[in-house]
Scaffold this active site. Structure first.
Site, PDB file in Angstrom:
ATOM      1  N   GLN A 185      35.131 104.588  74.539  1.00 40.85           N
ATOM      2  CA  GLN A 185      35.865 103.851  73.517  1.00 40.85           C
ATOM      3  C   GLN A 185      36.905 102.936  74.153  1.00 40.85           C
ATOM      4  OE1 GLN A 185      34.816 104.091  70.384  1.00 40.85           O
ATOM      5  NE2 GLN A 185      36.188 102.425  69.807  1.00 40.85           N
ATOM      6  N   TRP A 213      37.834  95.353  64.604  1.00 40.03           N
ATOM      7  CA  TRP A 213      36.382  95.443  64.793  1.00 40.03           C
ATOM      8  C   TRP A 213      35.979  96.528  65.769  1.00 40.03           C
ATOM      9  CZ3 TRP A 213      34.584  92.983  60.911  1.00 40.03           C
ATOM     10  CH2 TRP A 213      35.284  91.901  60.405  1.00 40.03           C
ATOM     11  N   VAL A 214      36.878  96.890  66.673  1.00 39.24           N
ATOM     12  CA  VAL A 214      36.605  97.991  67.605  1.00 39.24           C
ATOM     13  C   VAL A 214      37.824  98.901  67.599  1.00 39.24           C
ATOM     14  CG1 VAL A 214      36.097  98.653  69.978  1.00 39.24           C
ATOM     15  CG2 VAL A 214      35.152  96.532  69.061  1.00 39.24           C
ATOM     16  N   SER A 220      38.528 106.222  66.682  1.00 38.53           N
ATOM     17  CA  SER A 220      37.142 105.934  66.308  1.00 38.53           C
ATOM     18  C   SER A 220      36.438 107.189  65.805  1.00 38.53           C
ATOM     19  CB  SER A 220      36.364 105.380  67.503  1.00 38.53           C
ATOM     20  OG  SER A 220      34.978 105.306  67.204  1.00 38.53           O
ATOM     21  N   HIS A 222      33.402 107.642  65.905  1.00 40.02           N
ATOM     22  CA  HIS A 222      32.335 107.959  66.855  1.00 40.02           C
ATOM     23  C   HIS A 222      32.783 109.057  67.819  1.00 40.02           C
ATOM     24  CE1 HIS A 222      29.458 104.834  65.752  1.00 40.02           C
ATOM     25  NE2 HIS A 222      30.475 104.011  65.610  1.00 40.02           N
ATOM     26  N   GLU A 277      31.751  96.883  57.786  1.00 36.67           N
ATOM     27  CA  GLU A 277      30.685  97.278  58.710  1.00 36.67           C
ATOM     28  C   GLU A 277      29.524  97.867  57.914  1.00 36.67           C
ATOM     29  OE1 GLU A 277      31.992  99.784  61.886  1.00 36.67           O
ATOM     30  OE2 GLU A 277      33.374  98.279  62.703  1.00 36.67           O
ATOM     31  N   HIS A 280      27.761 101.217  59.572  1.00 35.95           N
ATOM     32  CA  HIS A 280      28.470 102.406  60.039  1.00 35.95           C
ATOM     33  C   HIS A 280      28.432 103.495  58.965  1.00 35.95           C
ATOM     34  CE1 HIS A 280      31.861 104.335  62.405  1.00 35.95           C
ATOM     35  NE2 HIS A 280      31.957 104.979  61.242  1.00 35.95           N
TER      36      HIS A 280
END
Length: 306
Positions: A185, A213-214, A220, A222, A277, A280
């Site tokens: 990340q 965006w990130v 995150s 993720h 997104e 996602h």
């Protein structure tokens, strides 16, 4: 509305599948016919057996010591090989050393402050800019998929069912991103910051733009092992055009049936802190997913009511 587009960089192979992959036997020796030597040379050739034995013992000792050093330094071991889905063989998972669990439920360490982790339900962990994961956050066990992808073992069965159903409808969903380590990340965020720097007045401004965006490291989903980015195999770009693909239309209509939600809807960016997104998907369990999707909520709104 401006369209933000960027090409997938993590896994550039065009044929990515979500099915668990059988391990590749890289250690299988290559066999070739030995070249016969003339009789005179065969008589004078010394046997290589003692040298090979010594070399083997040296490599074994070195590998053993290296393995112990790596095991001591690993924060989250993450490499389980799974059998192919539908093959009848069990999918193997890798338990993460040191995970704090209770009855199979993940309860990451807390520093006593406002916790991002509801201790009564691991599926509803809130991860965003205001609720970062602690650096020692660990997932009890992973199920590893093909091409290095993986997901929390507890969410895997519903992910498998959703992907199977989508394929049964004649579509080709493709997972392009899943669990990420803290280091991964950091790498992705820094790459986005560098891309924003030329048009930013300062690094801080570039970081703020990049964070739309990130996600910053620790913020995150993720990293929690509960999120997957899914694209249509025929359109592998992470941009707003993704919502027009048949795969996304199907997922947006049916994902809640399998416990997943579209995590970052277009009208909720002010609440989530993340831009739209349409690829996602986040696992929250079927009960929460059906309510969130049917009421048009984001996870932040839903958690305010529970």
């Amino acid at each position: 509305m401006s369209i933000h587009s960027h090409t997938l960089h993590e896994f550039p192979q065009p044929d990515r599948e979500y099915y668990a992959a059988a391990p590749v036997q890289w250690d299988t020796p290559m066999v070739s016919s030995p070249r016969r030597l003339p009789p005179s040379r065969r008589r004078n050739r010394r046997s290589p057996l003692p040298l090979l034995l010594l070399l083997g013992l040296t490599l074994f000792a070195g590998g053993f010591l290296l393995g112990r050093a790596e095991a001591a330094g690993n924060r989250a071991a993450h490499s389980a090989a799974g059998a192919g889905a539908g093959s009848g063989e069990p999918v193997r998972v890798l338990a993460v050393p040191g995970a704090v669990t209770s009855g199979g439920e993940s309860k990451p360490a807390s520093d006593g402050k406002d916790s991002a982790v509801p201790t009564d339900d691991w599926k509803l962990i809130l991860v965003n800019g205001g609720h970062p994961l602690p650096e020692d956050f660990q997932i009890p066990a992973f199920t590893q998929l093909i091409n290095g992808h993986s997901i929390d073992k507890r969410a895997y069965p519903d992910l498998q069912r959703m992907m199977d159903a989508c394929r049964a409808a004649g579509l080709q969903p493709t997972i392009c991103s899943s669990y990420r380590t803290w280091e991964k990340q950091e790498e992705l965020f820094e790459a986005k910051v560098q891309a924003c720097l030329p048009l930013a007045a300062s690094r801080q401004e570039a970081e703020d733009q990049a964070a739309l965006w990130v996600a910053r490291p620790g913020t995150s989903e993720h990293q929690a092992g509960l999120a997957v980015d899914i694209v249509d195999k025929s359109y592998q770009l992470l941009d707003e055009g993704q919502e027009e693909t048949e795969v996304q239309k199907w997922l947006m209509e049916h994902c809640a049936e399998y416990g997943f939600i579209l995590r970052y809807p277009i009208e909720k960016s002010a609440l989530t802190g993340v831009g739209y997104e349409p690829w996602h998907y986040r696992y929250v369990g079927e009960t929460a997913a059906r309510e969130i999707m049917s009421r048009g909520l984001c996870l932040e709104e839903y958690l305010e009511d529970v």
